[in-house]
Design an enzyme around this catalytic site. Sequence first.
Site, short mmCIF file in Angstrom:
data_model
loop_
_atom_site.label_atom_id
_atom_site.label_comp_id
_atom_site.label_asym_id
_atom_site.label_seq_id
_atom_site.Cartn_x
_atom_site.Cartn_y
_atom_site.Cartn_z
N GLY A 6 73.87 47.53 88.96
CA GLY A 6 75.28 47.33 89.84
C GLY A 6 76.18 46.45 89.72
N GLY B 73 82.49 46.78 81.10
CA GLY B 73 81.20 46.66 80.27
C GLY B 73 80.27 48.04 80.57
N HIS B 74 79.91 48.11 81.96
CA HIS B 74 79.01 49.12 82.40
C HIS B 74 79.68 50.34 81.89
CE1 HIS B 74 77.22 45.78 85.07
NE2 HIS B 74 76.32 46.27 84.50
N GLY C 256 73.80 47.50 76.45
CA GLY C 256 74.95 46.72 75.83
C GLY C 256 74.41 45.32 74.95
N SER D 71 80.45 40.07 82.73
CA SER D 71 78.99 39.92 83.34
C SER D 71 79.21 40.15 84.94
CB SER D 71 78.29 38.76 83.05
OG SER D 71 77.22 38.49 83.82
N SER D 72 78.28 40.95 85.49
CA SER D 72 78.02 40.87 86.93
C SER D 72 78.17 39.30 87.58
CB SER D 72 76.98 41.43 87.57
OG SER D 72 76.92 42.81 86.95
N ARG D 73 77.47 38.66 86.88
CA ARG D 73 77.20 37.01 87.31
C ARG D 73 78.59 36.34 87.28
NH1 ARG D 73 72.28 38.17 84.93
NH2 ARG D 73 70.48 37.65 86.46
P1 AMP Z 1 73.06 44.72 84.19
O1 AMP Z 1 73.51 45.59 85.11
O2 AMP Z 1 73.56 43.44 83.85
O3 AMP Z 1 71.66 44.99 83.94
O4 AMP Z 1 73.66 45.43 82.89
C1 AMP Z 1 73.28 46.91 82.50
C2 AMP Z 1 73.77 47.39 81.10
O5 AMP Z 1 74.91 47.15 80.84
C3 AMP Z 1 72.81 46.63 80.12
O6 AMP Z 1 72.55 47.50 79.20
C4 AMP Z 1 73.91 45.55 79.58
O7 AMP Z 1 73.58 45.15 78.33
C5 AMP Z 1 75.31 46.23 79.71
N1 AMP Z 1 76.38 45.26 80.00
C6 AMP Z 1 76.48 44.24 80.77
N2 AMP Z 1 77.66 43.41 80.41
C7 AMP Z 1 78.19 44.18 79.45
C8 AMP Z 1 79.30 44.02 78.41
N3 AMP Z 1 80.15 43.02 78.83
N4 AMP Z 1 79.56 44.70 77.49
C9 AMP Z 1 78.75 45.68 77.18
N5 AMP Z 1 77.72 46.03 77.89
C10 AMP Z 1 77.29 45.18 78.93
#
Ligand code: AMP
Length: 288
Positions: free
Chosen positions: A31, A36-37, A147, A185-187
């Site tokens: 979430g 990116g997501h 990603g 990044s969500s962070r």
């Molecule tokens: P997360 O919500 O952070 O667990 O990310 C979920 C998916 O989104 C994972 O496969 C991540 O690698 C991908 N992801 C997160 N940030 C990016 C980004 N900037 N570009 C591409 N994919 C991303």
Amino acid sequence: MEIFEDRQALATYLEKNVPEGASIGFVPTMGALHEGHLALVRKARAKSSLVVVSLFINRRQFNNPDDFEKYPRNVQADLSLLETVGPDVVFLPEEENLFRGVAFPVFDLGSLDDRLEGKFRPGHFRGVFEVLWVFFSLIRPRYVFMGQKDLQQCALVEKLLKQHFPFTTLRMVPTVRDKDGLALSSRNLRLTPEERKKAAGVSRALLSAANALPGMAWTQLRQDLLETIHQTGFSPEYVELIQYPDFSMEQRYKPGSLQAICLAYNTESVRLIDNAWVKSPLSAGLFS
Ligand code: AMP
């Protein structure tokens, strides 16, 4: 867009609505969605007949409880964003419902667990493995979209798929960056404006190092990157040249292998990671 919170209800829906031979594309996320997501969901939409997105903040993969508590949560905004890219199914499980009665198989994380993210976040990859094992067993996707941003996680998933889900293929999607170079990044939501600017500078230095490596010594480039991070006032955890997918650490450019520079550092408020493929004939053909 169908929304499910219950594991069994999702399984029943998929059983009824996925015709023989149809390919499920699965996008796991925690979430706080950003472009990116959405790039992953768009790719899944283009490559599969039914797209499932999960929104689940997986406590098991947080080695730091404070990071888990502070992880951004905004389900309503996430659902509105997802409406714009059109997955068929959104899975929003509760922890108890997702893991109830699950018995995990033996899974050897191997050397992935003792280096880079594995070393600095003890237990992280075990937690990632556990949640993905449950998701993959339930959804049985033909493709999983992840990603490059989390490159070591991609390597782990390739290993997991080979051992337990040979029917499923990982499709890695390139990192989406802001105009100034910062990987989304969500962070990033937790960065101060000043930190955000400095973090973008680190990402730009990383991208130029990955381009420069074929003509330069790795020891020098590594030193320069560490210095860049120090100069911003951030504390580096690691800056390494690795070979994908085994994540063996390398000391020099090898034109015949797929190499990436991976780094992690802490700002005052948050821990960030980034990586870039080293420019080579192999990496040039990766996403074409
Ligand atoms: P997360 O919500 O952070 O667990 O990310 C979920 C998916 O989104 C994972 O496969 C991540 O690698 C991908 N992801 C997160 N940030 C990016 C980004 N900037 N570009 C591409 N994919 C991303």
